[in-house]
Design a protein around this motif. Structure first.
Motif, PDB file in Angstrom:
ATOM      1  N   ARG A  19       0.813  -1.217   0.000  1.00  0.00           N
ATOM      2  CA  ARG A  19       0.000   0.000   0.000  1.00  0.00           C
ATOM      3  C   ARG A  19       0.849   1.270   0.000  1.00  0.00           C
ATOM      4  O   ARG A  19       0.353   2.342   0.294  1.00  0.00           O
ATOM      5  CB  ARG A  19      -0.927  -0.025   1.224  1.00  0.00           C
ATOM      6  CG  ARG A  19      -1.887  -1.205   1.179  1.00  0.00           C
ATOM      7  CD  ARG A  19      -2.613  -1.376   2.486  1.00  0.00           C
ATOM      8  NE  ARG A  19      -3.511  -0.277   2.770  1.00  0.00           N
ATOM      9  CZ  ARG A  19      -4.098  -0.083   3.936  1.00  0.00           C
ATOM     10  NH1 ARG A  19      -3.855  -0.905   4.916  1.00  0.00           N
ATOM     11  NH2 ARG A  19      -4.901   0.943   4.121  1.00  0.00           N
TER      12      ARG A  19
ATOM     13  N   LYS B 177       2.077   2.924  -2.499  1.00  0.00           N
ATOM     14  CA  LYS B 177       1.597   3.860  -3.520  1.00  0.00           C
ATOM     15  C   LYS B 177       0.336   4.580  -3.020  1.00  0.00           C
ATOM     16  O   LYS B 177       0.184   5.787  -3.185  1.00  0.00           O
ATOM     17  CB  LYS B 177       1.314   3.084  -4.815  1.00  0.00           C
ATOM     18  CG  LYS B 177       0.986   3.954  -5.992  1.00  0.00           C
ATOM     19  CD  LYS B 177       2.211   4.715  -6.485  1.00  0.00           C
ATOM     20  CE  LYS B 177       1.748   5.969  -7.202  1.00  0.00           C
ATOM     21  NZ  LYS B 177       2.840   6.721  -7.793  1.00  0.00           N
ATOM     22  N   GLU B 178      -0.534   3.776  -2.394  1.00  0.00           N
ATOM     23  CA  GLU B 178      -1.770   4.315  -1.839  1.00  0.00           C
ATOM     24  C   GLU B 178      -1.483   5.429  -0.833  1.00  0.00           C
ATOM     25  O   GLU B 178      -2.105   6.499  -0.856  1.00  0.00           O
ATOM     26  CB  GLU B 178      -2.487   3.146  -1.156  1.00  0.00           C
ATOM     27  CG  GLU B 178      -3.825   3.454  -0.551  1.00  0.00           C
ATOM     28  CD  GLU B 178      -4.348   2.222   0.188  1.00  0.00           C
ATOM     29  OE1 GLU B 178      -4.084   1.088  -0.280  1.00  0.00           O
ATOM     30  OE2 GLU B 178      -5.003   2.393   1.218  1.00  0.00           O
TER      31      GLU B 178
ATOM     32  N   SER C 226       1.187   7.217  -0.708  1.00  0.00           N
ATOM     33  CA  SER C 226       1.747   8.335  -1.458  1.00  0.00           C
ATOM     34  C   SER C 226       0.632   9.203  -2.051  1.00  0.00           C
ATOM     35  O   SER C 226       0.718  10.436  -2.060  1.00  0.00           O
ATOM     36  CB  SER C 226       2.645   7.780  -2.558  1.00  0.00           C
ATOM     37  OG  SER C 226       3.488   8.776  -3.041  1.00  0.00           O
ATOM     38  N   ILE C 227      -0.402   8.546  -2.546  1.00  0.00           N
ATOM     39  CA  ILE C 227      -1.549   9.298  -3.096  1.00  0.00           C
ATOM     40  C   ILE C 227      -2.205  10.124  -1.989  1.00  0.00           C
ATOM     41  O   ILE C 227      -2.505  11.303  -2.167  1.00  0.00           O
ATOM     42  CB  ILE C 227      -2.574   8.337  -3.745  1.00  0.00           C
ATOM     43  CG1 ILE C 227      -1.951   7.645  -4.961  1.00  0.00           C
ATOM     44  CG2 ILE C 227      -3.841   9.093  -4.154  1.00  0.00           C
ATOM     45  CD1 ILE C 227      -2.764   6.487  -5.505  1.00  0.00           C
ATOM     46  N   PHE C 228      -2.393   9.492  -0.818  1.00  0.00           N
ATOM     47  CA  PHE C 228      -2.983  10.237   0.308  1.00  0.00           C
ATOM     48  C   PHE C 228      -2.119  11.438   0.660  1.00  0.00           C
ATOM     49  O   PHE C 228      -2.626  12.518   0.939  1.00  0.00           O
ATOM     50  CB  PHE C 228      -3.120   9.335   1.545  1.00  0.00           C
ATOM     51  CG  PHE C 228      -4.164   8.261   1.395  1.00  0.00           C
ATOM     52  CD1 PHE C 228      -5.284   8.455   0.592  1.00  0.00           C
ATOM     53  CD2 PHE C 228      -4.038   7.038   2.059  1.00  0.00           C
ATOM     54  CE1 PHE C 228      -6.231   7.466   0.450  1.00  0.00           C
ATOM     55  CE2 PHE C 228      -4.993   6.054   1.918  1.00  0.00           C
ATOM     56  CZ  PHE C 228      -6.083   6.264   1.110  1.00  0.00           C
TER      57      PHE C 228
ATOM     58  N   ASP D  44       9.053   8.022   1.231  1.00  0.00           N
ATOM     59  CA  ASP D  44       8.601   7.959  -0.160  1.00  0.00           C
ATOM     60  C   ASP D  44       8.174   9.313  -0.690  1.00  0.00           C
ATOM     61  O   ASP D  44       8.387   9.626  -1.852  1.00  0.00           O
ATOM     62  CB  ASP D  44       7.417   6.990  -0.287  1.00  0.00           C
ATOM     63  CG  ASP D  44       7.843   5.565  -0.022  1.00  0.00           C
ATOM     64  OD1 ASP D  44       9.065   5.327   0.076  1.00  0.00           O
ATOM     65  OD2 ASP D  44       6.964   4.700   0.085  1.00  0.00           O
TER      66      ASP D  44
ATOM     67  N   LEU E 191       6.164  11.957  -2.517  1.00  0.00           N
ATOM     68  CA  LEU E 191       5.301  11.737  -3.677  1.00  0.00           C
ATOM     69  C   LEU E 191       6.139  11.056  -4.734  1.00  0.00           C
ATOM     70  O   LEU E 191       6.900  11.699  -5.451  1.00  0.00           O
ATOM     71  CB  LEU E 191       4.770  13.071  -4.194  1.00  0.00           C
ATOM     72  CG  LEU E 191       4.125  13.978  -3.147  1.00  0.00           C
ATOM     73  CD1 LEU E 191       3.641  15.264  -3.793  1.00  0.00           C
ATOM     74  CD2 LEU E 191       2.968  13.265  -2.481  1.00  0.00           C
ATOM     75  N   SER E 192       6.038   9.733  -4.795  1.00  0.00           N
ATOM     76  CA  SER E 192       6.808   9.036  -5.832  1.00  0.00           C
ATOM     77  C   SER E 192       6.045   7.809  -6.306  1.00  0.00           C
ATOM     78  O   SER E 192       5.088   7.414  -5.670  1.00  0.00           O
ATOM     79  CB  SER E 192       8.173   8.619  -5.303  1.00  0.00           C
ATOM     80  OG  SER E 192       8.008   7.729  -4.236  1.00  0.00           O
TER      81      SER E 192
END
Lengths: 232, 414
Positions: free
Chosen positions: B314, B316-317, B319-321, B411, B413-414
Motif C-alpha cells: 500500500r 503507492k496508496e 503516497s496518493i494520500f 517515499d 510523492l513518488s
C-alpha cells in the motif's frame, strides 16, 4: 509579481551532499512550465519541495501568498491539500474506491476544496473528461489512458491553484497522450491554472509557455547514481 | 475521512480482514466463554447445598465429611450414635436437622436413608427445594424414591420393585433380596448429586439390614413383625445436616459439637468447605484463563501480521494520500484505526458467537455436565474486559502504523 517564485533554493539530506540547487525560477499565474531532462537530476526532489512534502535546506519557495519555506510540516500538508493538484506517472488511483470516489478524494482531505466546488461543476468536469459512462465502476475496469484521465480529473477537483504533473504520459500510447494533453490544455485555459509538467517527451513542449531543462536548472552536478543513493 | 477510507480499504482486503475479525471473535468468545463456564462451574459446585449451616459427622477429615454427605463420594470412617443426633437435634438454637444413613447402593447409585426433613428443608442453588415429578415421598418402611438420573438411566417407573445392594461397590456381592423396595416417587431433576441417589427411610435402612449383623445375609427366615416400624430401633446414622434458627449461634454450636463428650464428632460449615475445595481446583481456572489469554494474543498477532504485510503493497496508496494533503501522522492514524475497527468488529462478532453458543450448548451442558449457564447480559467484568480490548486495539496497530509512517516520510510523492 510572480505566482511561483524560487530563490537560491538548496536541498540536501542531513549529512549528504547538495542534491538540488536552483538560483532562480519564477512563473506567472496561469503559465505552464515544461521541465524536461533525463531522470536523476533532482526531478522528484524538486516536485516534492514544491508540493511541500520535503523542506528546503535553504532558500525560498513562494506560491501565491504562501511562503512555503516558512511553514511547518503540518501547515504544508494542509496547504497542499487545499491548493495543489498532483498527477503521478501511473497508479494514480486507489484500487478499492470507485472512479467517482477517487475523483472526490481531495474533498475528503480538504474542507476548503469541498467548499470551493459544487456537484454541478464536478459533473461538468467529469463530462468534459469523457468519464461519465463509468464513474461508478471499479478502477480495475479502466485502461491506463482512462486512469490518467481520472487522475487529471481528481487533480482538478476543487479548483487547485497549482497543478504538478510527474510524467503523466510516460505509460500512455500516442493517441491517449494527445487526448490527455488536449484535455489538460483546455482545463488550464479555462481556470488560469498554473502548471508544472515534468516529462522527457520533448514532443509535448508546444503545450507549455516556458521550457527548462533540469540539467541546466539544477546547479548541483551530482551523477544519477549518487542521487539515487541519497534518496534511499 | 477515516471512516470513508478505512471501511473501504478493509472491505477491499475482505478475506484477510475477515480472518482477522474471526480470529478476534473466536478469542473473545473463548475468553468470555471460559470465564462463564468457570463461573457456572463454581456456582454449580458451591450451590450444590444451600442454607445448611452445619454438617455433622464422626471426627475425621472435613473434606471427606463433605464428600460423602453431599456428593456421595467415598465413605465415612465412623457413624454417629442416634442418641448424639437426638441430643443435638433438640438443642435450643437448632431449627431443623436432616439425618443421613449411607452405605448401600443400587446398581451403582448411592442409597440414602433419611426422613421427611430432607424433602422439607434441603435446599440447593440458593433456594431450590427437592421436588417430586411423580408419586410421593417415602413413608412406609419399604418405600423408595429415586433421583431423576436413576429413573432415566434405569427406566424405572413408580410402582416398580427394586432390590438394593449391600455396600457401595458398583458390583456388590450381596443383595438385600429378602427386602425388596417399592418405588413410590421420582424426584425432579436438580443437576446435583441428588439425581444419582436413591432415598429410603431410616426405618427402611434398618429393616433391610436385619439378619446382616455378621456383614453377610443369614439364611434364617425373618419374622415379618420385625419389619414393623414400631419394632425397628435406629441405633446410628452416618451424618446429619443442621439448620440454625439464628446464624449468630454458629460458633458456639460448632464448639459444642467439636468438644462433644459422648463420642468424637465434628461439624463443618458446608459453604466454607465447598469454597476451600474449589480453591484447591483453582489452578484449573488459572490454566483456562491463561489459555484464553494466549488465544487472544494470537488474535492480536494475526492483525499485526496482516496489517504489516499489507503496508508494503500500500505504499503507492499512502503516497496518493500524501499528495492529497495527508500528514504522515494521519497515515499512522489510518493504520491504527484499521486495527481498532478489526478488533471492534471482532468483539461484536465474538459476543454474538458467545450468546449463540450459550443458547445452543445450554441443554447439552446441563444434561451432560450438570453445568448451569444462565444467559445473562454482559457483566461489569465482561464490559471492562471489552473496554480493555478496545483500548489495546489501536495499540496493536502501532508497529504496522509506524512502518507506514516511516515509509510515507521516505517515499514522499513518488
Amino acid at each position: 509579481m510572480s505566482f511561483l517564485k524560487i530563490e537560491s533554493l538548496e536541498f540536501k539530506y542531513p549529512k549528504g551532499p547538495t542534491i538540488l540547487s536552483i538560483p532562480h525560477l519564477s512563473l506567472e499565474e496561469g503559465q505552464g512550465l515544461f521541465l524536461y531532462g533525463p531522470s536523476g537530476h533532482g526531478k522528484s526532489t524538486l516536485l516534492n519541495l514544491i508540493a511541500g512534502v520535503l523542506a528546503v535546506t535553504s532558500g525560498e519557495i513562494s506560491i501565491g501568498e504562501t511562503k512555503l519555506h516558512q511553514l511547518s510540516a503540518g501547515k504544508k500538508d494542509k496547504w497542499r491539500g487545499d491548493n495543489l493538484g498532483y498527477v503521478f506517472q501511473q497508479f494514480n488511483l486507489i484500487p478499492y474506491l470507485s472512479i467517482f470516489e477517487n475523483i472526490m478524494l481531495p474533498c475528503q482531505f480538504s474542507k476548503e476544496r469541498k467548499l470551493k466546488t459544487s456537484d454541478k461543476e464536478i459533473h461538468e468536469l467529469i463530462e468534459r473528461m469523457n468519464l461519465s459512462s463509468f464513474i461508478h465502476r471499479p478502477v480495475k475496469d479502466l485502461s491506463i489512458g482512462q486512469q490518467q484521465r481520472v487522475a487529471l480529473c481528481r487533480a482538478l477537483v476543487g479548483k487547485p491553484k497549482l497543478l504538478l504533473a510527474d510524467e503523466p504520459t510516460s505509460a500512455l500510447d500516442e493517441k491517449n497522450t494527445t487526448e490527455l494533453m488536449n484535455l489538460l490544455k483546455e482545463e488550464r485555459a479555462k481556470n488560469q491554472l498554473t502548471t508544472i509538467f515534468v516529462s522527457h517527451d520533448l514532443r509535448l513542449k508546444p503545450y507549455f509557455d516556458i521550457h527548462h531543462s533540469l540539467v541546466d536548472l539544477n546547479q548541483s552536478k551530482l551523477s544519477d547514481s549518487k542521487m539515487e543513493a541519497q534518496n534511499v | 475521512m477515516f471512516n470513508f477510507i478505512t471501511l473501504r480499504s478493509l472491505k477491499n482486503r475482505a478475506f484477510t480482514s475477515l480472518l482477522c475479525i474471526l480470529s478476534i471473535a473466536l478469542s473473545v468468545m473463548l475468553y468470555l466463554g471460559i470465564q462463564r463456564v468457570r463461573k457456572g462451574a463454581e456456582d454449580g459446585f458451591t450451590h450444590t447445598i444451600s442454607q445448611t449451616d452445619f454438617i455433622v459427622g464422626a471426627k475425621g477429615g472435613a473434606l471427606n465429611l463433605l464428600l460423602y454427605s453431599v456428593f456421595h463420594l467415598g465413605s465415612p470412617v465412623n457413624n454417629v450414635r442416634m442418641s448424639s443426633y437426638e441430643e443435638i437435634k433438640n438443642l435450643p438454637g437448632v431449627k431443623w436437622t436432616i439425618p443421613m444413613s449411607l452405605g448401600d447402593s443400587y446398581k451403582g447409585f448411592r442409597v440414602v436413608g433419611t426422613d421427611q426433613n430432607f424433602f422439607e428443608h434441603y435446599r440447593f442453588r440458593k433456594d431450590k427445594k427437592v421436588e417430586l415429578i411423580e408419586g410421593q415421598i417415602p413413608n412406609g418402611v419399604f418405600d423408595v424414591v429415586i433421583g431423576a438420573e436413576v429413573a432415566k438411566r434405569l427406566k424405572h417407573k413408580v410402582g416398580d420393585d427394586i432390590v438394593l445392594t449391600h455396600g457401595i461397590q458398583s458390583e456388590g456381592l450381596y443383595h438385600h433380596e429378602k427386602t425388596p423396595f417399592k418405588i413410590v416417587g421420582i424426584l425432579k431433576n436438580t443437576e446435583t448429586p441428588i439425581d444419582k441417589s436413591v432415598y429410603v427411610t431410616l426405618h427402611g435402612m434398618e429393616a433391610m439390614h436385619i439378619g446382616w449383623e455378621t456383614g453377610v445375609p443369614s439364611d434364617e427366615s425373618i419374622d415379618p413383625n420385625r419389619y414393623l416400624p414400631e419394632n425397628l430401633e435406629i441405633k446410628q446414622i452416618t451424618s446429619f445436616m443442621v439448620g440454625l434458627k439464628n446464624r449468630i449461634a454458629i460458633l458456639k454450636l460448632r464448639r459444642f459439637i467439636d468438644q462433644y463428650e459422648a463420642e468424637p464428632l465434628m461439624a463443618i460449615i458446608p459453604a466454607l468447605t465447598l469454597q476451600e475445595m474449589w480453591q484447591t481446583l483453582s489452578y484449573v481456572e488459572k490454566v483456562l484463563t491463561l489459555v484464553g489469554l494466549a488465544v487472544l494474543l494470537v488474535g492480536f498477532l494475526t492483525i499485526i501480521i496482516a496489517l504489516y504485510t499489507s503496508i508494503n503493497e500500500r505504499r503507492k496508496e499512502m503516497s496518493i494520500f500524501r499528495s492529497l494533503g495527508a500528514h504522515p501522522w494521519q497515515i499512522f492514524g489510518l493504520i491504527l484505526y484499521e486495527s481498532f475497527l478489526l478488533v471492534f468488529f471482532g468483539i461484536i462478532l465474538g459476543v454474538i458467537f458467545l450468546y449463540g453458543f450459550m443458547v445452543g450448548l445450554k441443554p447439552i451442558l446441563e444434561a451432560e455436565f450438570s453445568l448451569f449457564l444462565e444467559i445473562t447480559a454482559l457483566s461489569k467484568d465482561e464490559w471492562s474486559f471489552i473496554l480493555l480490548l478496545l483500548v489495546i486495539a489501536p495499540l496493536i496497530g502501532f508497529i504496522p502504523g509506524f512502518r507506514a509512517y516511516k515509509n510515507s516520510l521516505r517515499d514522499g510523492l513518488s
